[in-house]
Structures are given as C-alpha cells and as structure tokens.
Design a protein around this motif. Structure first.
Motif, short mmCIF file in Angstrom:
data_model
loop_
_atom_site.label_atom_id
_atom_site.label_comp_id
_atom_site.label_asym_id
_atom_site.label_seq_id
_atom_site.Cartn_x
_atom_site.Cartn_y
_atom_site.Cartn_z
N ARG A 86 0.83 -1.22 0.00
CA ARG A 86 0.00 0.00 0.00
C ARG A 86 0.85 1.26 0.00
O ARG A 86 0.46 2.29 -0.56
N SER A 87 2.01 1.17 0.62
CA SER A 87 2.88 2.35 0.67
C SER A 87 3.32 2.76 -0.74
O SER A 87 3.38 3.96 -1.05
N VAL A 89 1.66 2.04 -3.61
CA VAL A 89 0.48 2.54 -4.31
C VAL A 89 0.16 3.96 -3.87
O VAL A 89 -0.10 4.86 -4.70
N ASN A 90 0.17 4.20 -2.56
CA ASN A 90 -0.16 5.53 -2.04
C ASN A 90 0.85 6.58 -2.48
O ASN A 90 0.49 7.73 -2.77
N ARG A 93 0.16 7.38 -6.18
CA ARG A 93 -1.06 8.19 -6.29
C ARG A 93 -0.83 9.60 -5.76
O ARG A 93 -1.35 10.57 -6.31
N GLY A 94 -0.03 9.69 -4.71
CA GLY A 94 0.30 11.00 -4.16
C GLY A 94 1.08 11.86 -5.13
O GLY A 94 1.04 13.10 -5.06
#
Length: 269
Positions: A86-87, A89-90, A93-94
C-alpha cells in the motif's frame, strides 16, 4: 462525428505509457496492449517457473516494484495487484499517477472479468472481447465432456492442498476430475497431513514444479508416501506457470489435464 473520428479520439484518450508491477497484470497487459502502449513489466515476469510469457517479458523494460523507479518512467497508468504494498500505491497516487488495482482471481468467471477490465483500461475492448469469446468457447468444449471423473488431489510444498474456493479446483473440475481434497473436507490453502493424503488414495496426485536447488518446504513431495501414491498410477502431473494467475493460460492448463484424464480412462480396466 464520423465513426473513424470517434475511433481516433478513443485511441488518443488511451494511456500511452503503461507500467505493470504485478505478475498477473503483466500477462493481461502483454496479451491486450497495443504496440508501444505497454512500457514496463515486473521482474518476476522473466521467471519461466511462474510466467508463461517470460520470453515476451524480455521485450519490455523491467521494474522492481519501487515507486521511485516507476515514477521516473513517467507512466500515465500503473497496474498493480491487491497485495502490492500500500505504501507504494499511495506514494504513486500522491505523485499524481493513476494506479489501478486488480484483485486475485479464484474463478474461471473471474478470468473474463479481468480481461474485460484490462481491455477497458487500455481502450482495447474489441481485443478483450475476442479473447473472452475464445476462452468461453474452449471452456464450453471441455464442459461437454461427460466421461466418469477420476479423483485427483493437489499436494504442494509444506503439504498444502487446493480445495473448494480455488482457481486450481475450478480448473481441475473443468478438466473432468473430482477433487479428493474436497471429499476429505479440505478447503483451499490448508495443510493436509501425509496420513490423510494416503487415506484419500486418489487416482492422480498433482504436485508443483520444483525450483532448482530444492528446499525443505518441497522435501515433503519426495516422501515415500507421496511417491507410493504416484507409483503404479496411470499418470502424474504438475502445475506450472499456466496455473499461477487468473488469465487465459488457465484454459491451456485445463486442456492438458483433460487430455491426461482421457489417457487415464483408456488404461482403466
């Protein structure tokens, strides 16, 4: 607006620099992407033990799933799996990058859903529909086969088996086998003791392709009890790269297994 103009507009809107960072999305993207549309696939796609498209993957830039490296490729679409960190992906996206997540596919129906989703993301709907039509036709051909189903069981490293709720079981049943693990009360992803395996006495024991060098986890596949079940049987089988992801390659696995079943039925008294 003319039809040709509409098509040109749709192509212009399609992502042009696609990066896949998951083995299964790698395969779907390589199958469906237009020439030059897919920029990079994951390192694992080069591993022929798990990737049925290892040779094709060598034609793309390879990524190692690191957000920093992927960002430098300037993608307009990143394809990831539900277990991608998730890190990562985030972070992507960030940074303003579109990331689409694909779930793990455990059913044959899910294969067509994944194809349709990838086709839509890449604006390659017609290509996806053709692949879905072919997949369903091959599936229907296997489903009409009505020979008596012999029993089979999956037995993997550390004694794990695949029962109800797994893609492996759907492939097995489509190929015309009954799953001895389900008859013994096992769902997917559970360990089966050697004693239980022996008591199931299946017609076919299906193991996995071993990695070079060996491991303690795979030692159980060389146990005398497993070898005894395989000795004297009509045939043996292993799962390979076609079984790993919910892609059209699972149909090739089912067809090979169905051919094996036919040969087993011919030698039965």
């Amino acid at each position: 607006m003319s039809c040709s103009a509409a098509v040109s507009g749709a192509l212009a809107d399609a992502p042009q620099r696609v990066v896949s960072m998951n083995l299964c999305t790698d395969q779907l993207a390589m199958l469906l992407a237009a020439k030059g549309q897919l920029l990079s696939v994951s390192q694992i796609s080069l591993d022929s033990h798990v990737s049925p498209m290892a040779k094709e993957a060598a034609n793309y830039r390879i990524n190692y799933g690191q957000a920093e490296d992927i960002f430098l490729m300037q993608p307009d679409l990143v394809l990831a799996g539900e277990y991608t960190p998730r890190s990562t992906v985030n972070m992507l996206r960030g940074l303003g990058i579109r990331v689409e997540i694909f779930s793990i596919t455990t059913t044959l129906d899910g294969v067509t859903s994944q194809l349709a989703k990838m086709g839509a993301l890449l604006h390659r709907e017609a290509e996806a529909e053709r692949m879905i039509t072919d997949f369903e036709a091959r599936r229907a051909a296997l489903a009409t086969d009505s020979e008596t189903p012999p029993s089979a069981i999956f037995y993997y490293a550390n004694g794990f088996t695949s029962g109800r709720g797994s893609m492996a079981n759907e492939v097995l049943e489509l190929a015309g086998f009954s799953n001895a693990a389900i008859a013994a009360g096992y769902d997917s992803g559970r360990k089966m003791p050697l004693e239980v395996l022996a008591l199931t006495d299946p017609d076919l024991v299906i193991t996995s392709t071993a990695y070079p060098g060996g491991s303690r986890a795979e030692d159980i596949l060389q146990h005398p009890a497993v070898k005894a079940l395989q000795r004297g049987r009509a045939a043996t089988a292993v799962t390979d790269h076609d079984w790993v992801c919910g892609t059209p390659f699972v149909m090739r696995a089912a067809e090979k297994l169905a051919t094996l079943r036919h040969s087993m039925n011919k030698v039965q008294p």
